[in-house]
Design a protein around this motif. Sequence first.
Motif, PDB file in Angstrom:
ATOM      1  N   ALA A 151      -3.695  14.538 -38.603  1.00  0.00           N
ATOM      2  CA  ALA A 151      -4.716  15.777 -38.573  1.00  0.00           C
ATOM      3  C   ALA A 151      -4.868  16.446 -37.464  1.00  0.00           C
ATOM      4  O   ALA A 151      -4.642  15.665 -36.239  1.00  0.00           O
ATOM      5  CB  ALA A 151      -5.888  14.787 -38.968  1.00  0.00           C
ATOM      6  N   ILE A 152      -4.787  17.701 -37.589  1.00  0.00           N
ATOM      7  CA  ILE A 152      -4.886  18.352 -36.488  1.00  0.00           C
ATOM      8  C   ILE A 152      -5.597  19.802 -36.878  1.00  0.00           C
ATOM      9  O   ILE A 152      -5.520  20.193 -38.052  1.00  0.00           O
ATOM     10  CB  ILE A 152      -3.430  18.690 -35.987  1.00  0.00           C
ATOM     11  CG1 ILE A 152      -3.766  19.090 -34.339  1.00  0.00           C
ATOM     12  CG2 ILE A 152      -2.751  19.613 -36.631  1.00  0.00           C
ATOM     13  CD1 ILE A 152      -2.303  19.199 -33.688  1.00  0.00           C
ATOM     14  N   ARG A 153      -6.379  20.347 -35.928  1.00  0.00           N
ATOM     15  CA  ARG A 153      -7.056  21.617 -36.315  1.00  0.00           C
ATOM     16  C   ARG A 153      -8.073  21.312 -37.418  1.00  0.00           C
ATOM     17  O   ARG A 153      -9.031  20.518 -37.096  1.00  0.00           O
ATOM     18  CB  ARG A 153      -6.206  22.867 -36.473  1.00  0.00           C
ATOM     19  CG  ARG A 153      -5.234  23.279 -35.325  1.00  0.00           C
ATOM     20  CD  ARG A 153      -4.647  24.234 -35.807  1.00  0.00           C
ATOM     21  NE  ARG A 153      -3.387  24.174 -36.804  1.00  0.00           N
ATOM     22  CZ  ARG A 153      -2.363  23.574 -36.637  1.00  0.00           C
ATOM     23  NH1 ARG A 153      -1.720  23.653 -35.493  1.00  0.00           N
ATOM     24  NH2 ARG A 153      -1.540  23.444 -37.770  1.00  0.00           N
ATOM     25  N   GLU A 155      -6.673  20.695 -40.658  1.00  0.00           N
ATOM     26  CA  GLU A 155      -5.760  20.219 -41.811  1.00  0.00           C
ATOM     27  C   GLU A 155      -5.548  18.766 -41.394  1.00  0.00           C
ATOM     28  O   GLU A 155      -5.127  18.371 -40.370  1.00  0.00           O
ATOM     29  CB  GLU A 155      -4.552  21.257 -41.715  1.00  0.00           C
ATOM     30  CG  GLU A 155      -4.754  22.678 -42.278  1.00  0.00           C
ATOM     31  CD  GLU A 155      -3.595  23.378 -41.958  1.00  0.00           C
ATOM     32  OE1 GLU A 155      -2.557  22.889 -42.530  1.00  0.00           O
ATOM     33  OE2 GLU A 155      -3.459  24.225 -41.039  1.00  0.00           O
ATOM     34  N   GLN A 157      -3.041  15.383 -43.625  1.00  0.00           N
ATOM     35  CA  GLN A 157      -1.908  14.788 -44.561  1.00  0.00           C
ATOM     36  C   GLN A 157      -2.124  13.476 -44.502  1.00  0.00           C
ATOM     37  O   GLN A 157      -2.119  12.714 -43.464  1.00  0.00           O
ATOM     38  CB  GLN A 157      -0.498  15.325 -44.086  1.00  0.00           C
ATOM     39  CG  GLN A 157      -0.446  16.858 -44.028  1.00  0.00           C
ATOM     40  CD  GLN A 157       1.061  17.180 -43.625  1.00  0.00           C
ATOM     41  OE1 GLN A 157       1.932  16.315 -43.464  1.00  0.00           O
ATOM     42  NE2 GLN A 157       1.291  18.654 -43.499  1.00  0.00           N
ATOM     43  N   ASP A 225      -7.214  20.613 -46.759  1.00  0.00           N
ATOM     44  CA  ASP A 225      -7.631  21.882 -45.975  1.00  0.00           C
ATOM     45  C   ASP A 225      -9.114  22.009 -45.781  1.00  0.00           C
ATOM     46  O   ASP A 225      -9.724  21.985 -46.732  1.00  0.00           O
ATOM     47  CB  ASP A 225      -7.065  23.078 -46.851  1.00  0.00           C
ATOM     48  CG  ASP A 225      -7.280  24.457 -46.261  1.00  0.00           C
ATOM     49  OD1 ASP A 225      -8.273  24.288 -45.159  1.00  0.00           O
ATOM     50  OD2 ASP A 225      -6.857  25.450 -46.350  1.00  0.00           O
TER      51      ASP A 225
END
Lengths: 249, 92
Positions: A151-153, A155, A157, A225
């Motif tokens: 996870a980053i910003r 977003e 997965q 997202d």
Amino acid sequence: MDDQQLLRYSRHIMLPELDLDGQEALLNAKVLIVGVGGLGSPVAMYLAASGVGSLWLADHDEVDLSNLQRQIAHTTDRVGQPKVESAAQALQALNPETRIIPVPEKLEGERLQELVENVDLVVDATDNFGVRYAINAACVRAKTPLVSGAAIRLEGQVTVFDAREETSPCYRCLYDVQEDEQLNCATSGVLAPLVGVIGSMQALEAIKVLAGVGTTLAGRLLLFDATRSEWRELKLPRDPDCPVCGNAR
Amino acid sequence: MPTIKMTSHLYRFFPHLKNRTLSTPPGSVAEVLSAINDQAPGFTDYILDEQGALRRHVKVCINDTIVIDRKGLSDLVQDGDTVFIFQALSGG
């Protein structure tokens, strides 16, 4: 299970998909969580609360003030402590029955392999590609299921790699990334609840694998997202030329 | 016409593509990416390397299937398909 355990885990046990057998499987389970930061915090807390028997927590970092915005296993008064010690305190308060084994080191080589072979499942909650590749390779060698999240910003997965299955892909089938292409939360930022969403999904998948419940994400990749609150599911095939799990090894 | 979608992060670099329906003529993945580049100059520089292959941290999907041919970009994108472009994440 004694009466206290039956009461503590009653909301699990009443689920026909889990039942007593599923809860027993969790109580007997051994899990390695690599990274006790944004993702690792909710993963560890949900697995401990769920009654997972033994949790190895691996992280060589210390709690920093900038972690507290999202790394919910840590607290203000534990800034400066090793993250594994800080998390162990939180988990023991949550569920003293869970055995916590802090591993305050950077896992690599034989030590990583040894730990991966000793557990039923590994959760990758790390923040760099190099470690992710090493964990993946160790899990493929040991045929240990791996729950992977990132996870980053805004977003995230999440997926499961299950090397016990002949057709299952591995992390390297999905990504072949150089270290210099790496982004991290310290430079790119991350919205606090995003790591909770992805970490909770990792905990969910871990419980499903351990208790044999439902259909796991093996062979599928979920992308989240947060700007649109939108999930996307992609098929994730095994790469026959993968240097880790394919014919090319 | 195929519809093109991409991860939010890419819209930061190509903000004029955001909040609009992006489409291209059908064709190979290479042709579709080239058509996106016509609408957003610099796009292929960001996702393709010097040899014209997908950069290693970038993934392209046709509908729900990840494109395997990262070098030739030969997979066919047909009318009605959705192409989705995303990238590897490592943050934890």
